[in-house]
Design a protein around this motif. Structure first.
Motif, mmCIF file in Angstrom:
data_model
loop_
_atom_site.group_PDB
_atom_site.id
_atom_site.type_symbol
_atom_site.label_atom_id
_atom_site.label_comp_id
_atom_site.label_asym_id
_atom_site.label_seq_id
_atom_site.Cartn_x
_atom_site.Cartn_y
_atom_site.Cartn_z
ATOM 1 N N GLN A 1 -49.932 -55.000 32.646
ATOM 2 C CA GLN A 1 -48.711 -55.452 31.974
ATOM 3 C C GLN A 1 -48.485 -56.941 32.201
ATOM 4 O OE1 GLN A 1 -44.873 -53.175 32.131
ATOM 5 N NE2 GLN A 1 -44.148 -54.999 33.204
ATOM 6 N N ARG A 2 -48.270 -57.670 31.123
ATOM 7 C CA ARG A 2 -47.932 -59.089 31.238
ATOM 8 C C ARG A 2 -46.515 -59.219 31.773
ATOM 9 N NH1 ARG A 2 -51.272 -62.579 28.294
ATOM 10 N NH2 ARG A 2 -49.552 -64.056 28.069
ATOM 11 N N PRO A 3 -46.267 -60.127 32.695
ATOM 12 C CA PRO A 3 -44.935 -60.273 33.279
ATOM 13 C C PRO A 3 -43.864 -60.571 32.228
ATOM 14 C CG PRO A 3 -46.544 -61.420 34.607
ATOM 15 C CD PRO A 3 -47.262 -60.980 33.366
ATOM 16 N N ASP A 4 -42.675 -60.041 32.470
ATOM 17 C CA ASP A 4 -41.517 -60.225 31.597
ATOM 18 C C ASP A 4 -40.560 -61.204 32.280
ATOM 19 O OD1 ASP A 4 -39.346 -60.082 29.945
ATOM 20 O OD2 ASP A 4 -39.009 -57.927 30.159
ATOM 21 N N VAL A 5 -40.789 -62.494 32.031
ATOM 22 C CA VAL A 5 -40.007 -63.562 32.653
ATOM 23 C C VAL A 5 -39.338 -64.377 31.545
ATOM 24 C CG1 VAL A 5 -40.060 -65.614 34.133
ATOM 25 C CG2 VAL A 5 -41.613 -63.692 34.584
ATOM 26 N N THR A 6 -38.023 -64.548 31.651
ATOM 27 C CA THR A 6 -37.304 -65.349 30.665
ATOM 28 C C THR A 6 -36.501 -66.443 31.360
ATOM 29 O OG1 THR A 6 -35.386 -63.855 30.672
ATOM 30 C CG2 THR A 6 -37.108 -63.440 29.045
ATOM 31 N N VAL A 7 -36.344 -67.553 30.654
ATOM 32 C CA VAL A 7 -35.538 -68.670 31.120
ATOM 33 C C VAL A 7 -34.445 -68.938 30.090
ATOM 34 C CG1 VAL A 7 -35.502 -71.131 31.675
ATOM 35 C CG2 VAL A 7 -37.427 -69.718 32.412
ATOM 36 N N GLU A 8 -33.199 -69.015 30.552
ATOM 37 C CA GLU A 8 -32.075 -69.367 29.698
ATOM 38 C C GLU A 8 -31.554 -70.735 30.132
ATOM 39 O OE1 GLU A 8 -29.156 -66.132 29.228
ATOM 40 O OE2 GLU A 8 -30.562 -64.929 30.429
ATOM 41 N N ARG A 9 -31.505 -71.655 29.158
ATOM 42 C CA ARG A 9 -31.024 -72.991 29.479
ATOM 43 C C ARG A 9 -30.529 -73.662 28.195
ATOM 44 N NH1 ARG A 9 -33.509 -77.637 33.430
ATOM 45 N NH2 ARG A 9 -32.114 -79.295 32.760
ATOM 46 N N ASP A 10 -29.385 -74.314 28.278
ATOM 47 C CA ASP A 10 -28.802 -75.068 27.154
ATOM 48 C C ASP A 10 -28.668 -74.198 25.913
ATOM 49 O OD1 ASP A 10 -28.809 -77.363 28.772
ATOM 50 O OD2 ASP A 10 -30.849 -77.873 28.167
ATOM 51 N N GLY A 11 -28.270 -72.941 26.117
ATOM 52 C CA GLY A 11 -28.041 -72.042 24.996
ATOM 53 C C GLY A 11 -29.285 -71.446 24.386
ATOM 54 N N ALA A 12 -30.455 -71.772 24.913
ATOM 55 C CA ALA A 12 -31.716 -71.245 24.386
ATOM 56 C C ALA A 12 -32.340 -70.288 25.387
ATOM 57 C CB ALA A 12 -32.677 -72.388 24.076
ATOM 58 N N VAL A 13 -33.030 -69.276 24.854
ATOM 59 C CA VAL A 13 -33.723 -68.294 25.682
ATOM 60 C C VAL A 13 -35.201 -68.304 25.289
ATOM 61 C CG1 VAL A 13 -33.901 -65.876 26.350
ATOM 62 C CG2 VAL A 13 -31.659 -66.853 25.795
ATOM 63 N N ARG A 14 -36.063 -68.443 26.284
ATOM 64 C CA ARG A 14 -37.495 -68.414 25.979
ATOM 65 C C ARG A 14 -38.238 -67.562 26.997
ATOM 66 N NH1 ARG A 14 -37.643 -73.137 29.166
ATOM 67 N NH2 ARG A 14 -39.611 -73.445 30.285
ATOM 68 N N GLY A 15 -39.239 -66.864 26.516
ATOM 69 C CA GLY A 15 -40.100 -66.102 27.405
ATOM 70 C C GLY A 15 -41.208 -66.969 27.956
ATOM 71 N N ILE A 16 -41.612 -66.674 29.170
ATOM 72 C CA ILE A 16 -42.693 -67.414 29.828
ATOM 73 C C ILE A 16 -43.958 -66.571 29.743
ATOM 74 C CG2 ILE A 16 -43.472 -68.504 31.949
ATOM 75 C CD1 ILE A 16 -41.023 -69.836 30.727
ATOM 76 N N ALA A 17 -44.986 -67.095 29.116
ATOM 77 C CA ALA A 17 -46.231 -66.356 28.949
ATOM 78 C C ALA A 17 -47.062 -66.430 30.225
ATOM 79 C CB ALA A 17 -47.029 -66.921 27.776
ATOM 80 N N LEU A 18 -47.255 -65.287 30.868
ATOM 81 C CA LEU A 18 -48.055 -65.200 32.089
ATOM 82 C C LEU A 18 -49.082 -64.091 31.931
ATOM 83 C CD1 LEU A 18 -45.237 -65.426 34.815
ATOM 84 C CD2 LEU A 18 -46.742 -67.259 34.046
ATOM 85 N N PRO A 19 -50.218 -64.208 32.575
ATOM 86 C CA PRO A 19 -51.231 -63.153 32.465
ATOM 87 C C PRO A 19 -50.880 -61.939 33.320
ATOM 88 C CG PRO A 19 -51.995 -64.884 33.937
ATOM 89 C CD PRO A 19 -50.705 -65.370 33.357
ATOM 90 N N ALA A 20 -51.405 -60.792 32.932
ATOM 91 C CA ALA A 20 -51.275 -59.597 33.757
ATOM 92 C C ALA A 20 -52.040 -59.804 35.060
ATOM 93 C CB ALA A 20 -51.819 -58.382 33.011
ATOM 94 N N ALA A 21 -51.615 -59.094 36.092
ATOM 95 C CA ALA A 21 -52.273 -59.212 37.394
ATOM 96 C C ALA A 21 -52.141 -57.895 38.143
ATOM 97 C CB ALA A 21 -51.667 -60.344 38.214
ATOM 98 N N ASP A 22 -53.138 -57.583 38.952
ATOM 99 C CA ASP A 22 -53.145 -56.363 39.761
ATOM 100 C C ASP A 22 -52.658 -56.721 41.170
ATOM 101 O OD1 ASP A 22 -53.674 -54.090 41.238
ATOM 102 O OD2 ASP A 22 -55.608 -53.700 40.287
ATOM 103 N N GLN A 23 -51.372 -56.487 41.422
ATOM 104 C CA GLN A 23 -50.814 -56.882 42.713
ATOM 105 C C GLN A 23 -51.359 -56.022 43.851
ATOM 106 O OE1 GLN A 23 -46.596 -56.565 41.916
ATOM 107 N NE2 GLN A 23 -46.482 -54.462 42.659
#
Length: 339
Positions: A260-282
């Motif tokens: 599963q690719r990580p589900d990370v979002t950043v909210e700043r200045d009224g905008a929301v964007r997802g951060i594209a990260l690779p899947a990893a086996d923790q």
């Protein structure tokens, strides 16, 4: 330079989590050799050893005397951790133990002391800290959201069967030690050690173990972490970091599948964007990290001290929750016949 040989690991107990996650990862790792599998049920030891490798061993005591063993992996019930962690260290073995390392701060401090005194690696098996998404979040924290103001974290799981060991107080069951330690460890990860428990509440289930809880932590500079956990809930695994200029949210934070690719979002200045990260086996990353710790025990000293601090936090949560319960009981004054 000759390649280093794999670390020879003995497995103490055949818990479901070990069979599902850790033993497959160890069997696939070039850094680990599964040397022995111990169970108090000989048939189980034979079955697991045939599946993953190593020799079956009849009981835990014999595992500690198994020849040429480097390390012991301990996925036993929580209440048994302290005894066997200490005995494994005294036998000269490096130790990887499932969280919590022990059920009390004093026992964890003693385990850390013995490991340091004997030059042995002692690792508490929190898989999520080895996922690279959290290192990326730390960088985002510095670059994207300004000064950190507050953190929140939640980890909750659906109800387990009535006979699950999580419901047994004699085996160290309860939501705090099973799932609550994840938000506590995440708070350490981002706020550091030495956090203060400002308040806490735990709700007990019918067997006497806590089934849910909430905690408020504070750092010396006033930054707080609001944490919730439970084991009678819809699955939730999330943390948020709120800053002076924005917010970072991580979903499926503690138990992401390896694909599963990580589900990370950043909210700043009224905008929301997802951060594209690779899947990893923790899980694979945790196994590799333990092998590295065995080869260089000094490298895991800081992590062992964090485990001691985490055990102190869990003790403080219990104490704060008990105090909260006493205040509530004292505030309930029986009314007389006139209402």
């Amino acid at each position: 330079m000759r390649p280093q040989r794999p670390v020879r690991v003995g497995v103490m107990g055949c818990a479901e989590f070990a069979l599902r996650r850790m033993l497959p990862a160890m069997a696939d790792s070039p850094d680990i050799e599964l040397a022995a599998v111990a169970s108090r049920r000989p048939a189980t030891a034979r079955e697991v050893a045939a599946r993953f490798g190593g020799s079956p061993v009849r009981d835990y005591e014999r595992l500690l005397d198994f020849p040429d063993l480097d390390a012991v992996y301990i996925p036993l019930p929580n209440a048994l951790h302290a005894e066997w962690v200490l005995r494994a260290l005294d036998a000269g073995h490096h130790v990887l133990a499932e969280k919590p390392l022990t059920t009390r701060a004093g026992l964890t401090r003693e385990a850390v002391r013995r490991a340091e005194g004997r030059g042995l690696a002692l690792v508490e098996n929190f898989l999520f800290v080895h996922h690279p998404q959290h290192a990326r979040v730390r960088r985002l924290l510095q670059d994207e959201i300004g000064e950190l103001r507050q953190m929140s974290a939640v980890f909750a799981i659906p109800p387990r069967p009535a006979d699950d060991i999580r419901h047994r107080p004699d085996l160290g069951g309860g939501a705090l030690l099973d799932v609550g330690v994840y938000p506590l460890r995440a708070a350490q990860h981002f706020l550091g050690t030495g956090l203060t428990v400002v308040g806490a509440a735990l709700r007990q289930g019918p067997t006497g173990v806590d089934v849910e809880g909430s905690v408020l932590l504070r750092r010396a500079d006033g930054v707080c972490a609001q944490l919730s956990f439970g084991m009678e809930h819809a699955y939730t695994s999330r943390y948020e970091l709120w800053g002076s200029a924005g917010r970072i949210t991580v979903n499926r934070a503690f138990t992401p599948p390896a694909d599963q690719r990580p589900d990370v979002t950043v909210e700043r200045d009224g905008a929301v964007r997802g951060i594209a990260l690779p899947a990893a086996d923790q899980c694979a990353a945790a196994v590799a990290a333990f092998a590295a710790a065995v080869r260089d025990p000094e490298s895991c000293r800081a992590a062992a001290q964090r485990s001691a601090d985490l055990a102190r936090l869990t003790d403080d949560v219990r104490a704060a929750a008990a105090e909260d319960a006493r205040h509530i009981t004292a505030a309930v004054v029986p009314q007389g016949p006139g209402g």
